[in-house]
Design a protein around this motif. Structure first.
Motif, PDB file in Angstrom:
ATOM      1  N   UNK A 158      -5.040   1.290  14.946  1.00 54.27           N
ATOM      2  CA  UNK A 158      -6.373   1.397  14.572  1.00 54.27           C
ATOM      3  C   UNK A 158      -7.042   1.452  13.514  1.00 54.27           C
ATOM      4  N   UNK A 159      -7.181   2.828  13.328  1.00 60.14           N
ATOM      5  CA  UNK A 159      -8.201   3.525  12.078  1.00 60.14           C
ATOM      6  C   UNK A 159      -7.172   3.948  10.747  1.00 60.14           C
ATOM      7  N   UNK A 160      -5.719   3.806  11.019  1.00 55.85           N
ATOM      8  CA  UNK A 160      -4.538   3.996  10.565  1.00 55.85           C
ATOM      9  C   UNK A 160      -4.668   2.235   9.708  1.00 55.85           C
ATOM     10  N   UNK A 161      -4.853   1.606  10.222  1.00 54.52           N
ATOM     11  CA  UNK A 161      -5.079  -0.023   9.864  1.00 54.52           C
ATOM     12  C   UNK A 161      -6.171   0.178   8.871  1.00 54.52           C
ATOM     13  N   UNK A 162      -7.233   0.243   9.469  1.00 52.76           N
ATOM     14  CA  UNK A 162      -8.651  -0.092   9.374  1.00 52.76           C
ATOM     15  C   UNK A 162      -8.807   0.782   7.840  1.00 52.76           C
ATOM     16  N   UNK A 163      -7.771   2.323   8.211  1.00 50.53           N
ATOM     17  CA  UNK A 163      -8.135   2.991   6.565  1.00 50.53           C
ATOM     18  C   UNK A 163      -7.682   2.437   5.596  1.00 50.53           C
ATOM     19  N   UNK A 164      -6.372   1.091   5.580  1.00 47.86           N
ATOM     20  CA  UNK A 164      -5.273   0.965   4.866  1.00 47.86           C
ATOM     21  C   UNK A 164      -4.414   2.161   4.795  1.00 47.86           C
ATOM     22  N   UNK A 165      -3.757   3.167   5.448  1.00 49.86           N
ATOM     23  CA  UNK A 165      -3.135   3.980   4.848  1.00 49.86           C
ATOM     24  C   UNK A 165      -1.872   3.665   4.539  1.00 49.86           C
ATOM     25  N   UNK A 166      -1.483   3.922   3.651  1.00 49.79           N
ATOM     26  CA  UNK A 166       0.331   3.544   3.167  1.00 49.79           C
ATOM     27  C   UNK A 166       1.378   4.480   2.759  1.00 49.79           C
ATOM     28  N   UNK A 167       0.387   6.354   2.777  1.00 46.12           N
ATOM     29  CA  UNK A 167       1.189   7.898   2.614  1.00 46.12           C
ATOM     30  C   UNK A 167       0.412   8.329   3.244  1.00 46.12           C
ATOM     31  N   UNK A 168       0.732   9.181   4.125  1.00 49.05           N
ATOM     32  CA  UNK A 168       0.685  10.961   4.677  1.00 49.05           C
ATOM     33  C   UNK A 168       1.199  11.888   3.932  1.00 49.05           C
ATOM     34  N   UNK A 169       0.189  12.830   3.031  1.00 46.38           N
ATOM     35  CA  UNK A 169      -1.214  13.154   4.115  1.00 46.38           C
ATOM     36  C   UNK A 169      -2.481  12.034   3.031  1.00 46.38           C
ATOM     37  N   UNK A 170      -3.546  11.435   3.752  1.00 44.80           N
ATOM     38  CA  UNK A 170      -4.199  11.260   2.591  1.00 44.80           C
ATOM     39  C   UNK A 170      -5.455  11.459   3.800  1.00 44.80           C
ATOM     40  N   UNK A 171      -6.318  12.728   2.290  1.00 45.95           N
ATOM     41  CA  UNK A 171      -7.660  12.974   2.835  1.00 45.95           C
ATOM     42  C   UNK A 171      -9.207  11.960   2.133  1.00 45.95           C
ATOM     43  N   UNK A 172      -9.398  12.139   3.428  1.00 41.40           N
ATOM     44  CA  UNK A 172     -11.066  11.723   2.704  1.00 41.40           C
ATOM     45  C   UNK A 172     -11.977  12.772   2.781  1.00 41.40           C
TER      46      UNK A 172
END
Length: 199
Positions: A158-172
């Motif tokens: 759910x969190x992966x989808x909420x942040x719309x993560x297409x690539x890893x790593x992604x950092x905020x």
């Protein structure tokens, strides 16, 4: 005679296709394509399945999901001990959220640097590393790399989808008020780069 007309018809079709494409404003030459800014951005994208290294010169706001200036999406996830952790519990403190996977080579390269940064700055900033493939042995991965920052499991994606993560790593990077101040696509492989994120 039929074969002659068949060949003639095919020749006319090929010629018509050639003329239309040559005069079409949507068709560009190879040289134009290679110089196009759109084309130049493609080689900076990271394929999540191949987990290639990122080019940090690509502005993160060109990617989907929350960006700098947006309010961070709150979440509740369990850590490796089964304890629930929410983003909002860290309000008043800077937080780094890092989306990663066990199969991702750039993530593995980034982890020791992130651990070093965490040990030196844990009083000023929290790191929440959100794992997107909890079906694998994340605990063993954590122990093998000697990681001490919290690792959270996104078990239902759910969190992966909420942040719309297409690539890893992604950092905020989230500030004390819960606003995103920086979004990084791709691995951060030096302490200096991590320090630059929180300035």
């Amino acid at each position: 005679m039929k074969s002659f007309f068949g060949i003639l018809l095919i020749a006319l079709l090929v010629y018509t296709f050639y003329v239309e494409n040559k005069s079409s404003p949507n068709v560009i030459s190879k040289d134009q394509f290679e110089q196009s800014p759109v084309n130049q951005s493609f080689d900076q994208l990271i394929d999540i399945e191949e987990s290639e290294a990122a080019d940090s010169s690509q502005p993160a706001e060109h990617f989907p999901g929350p960006n700098a200036g947006d309010k961070a999406i709150d979440f509740k996830l369990k850590d490796l001990s089964g304890e629930e952790v929410t983003l909002s519990q860290f309000k008043g403190k800077k937080v780094i959220i890092n989306f990663w996977a066990t199969w991702c080579p750039p993530c593995k390269e980034e982890m020791p640097v992130m651990e070093d940064f965490y040990k030196k700055n844990r009083d000023e900033i929290e790191i929440l590393a959100i794992n997107i493939d909890p079906q694998y042995n994340v605990k063993e991965y954590q122990q093998s790399l000697g990681l001490s920052f919290p690792i959270l499991l996104d078990e239902d994606d759910k969190i992966n989808k909420a942040y719309d993560i297409l690539t890893v790593p992604t950092t905020y990077v989230i500030n004390e008020q819960g606003l995103i101040t920086h979004k990084q696509i791709g691995a951060i492989t030096s302490l200096e780069a991590f320090k630059a994120l929180i300035k």
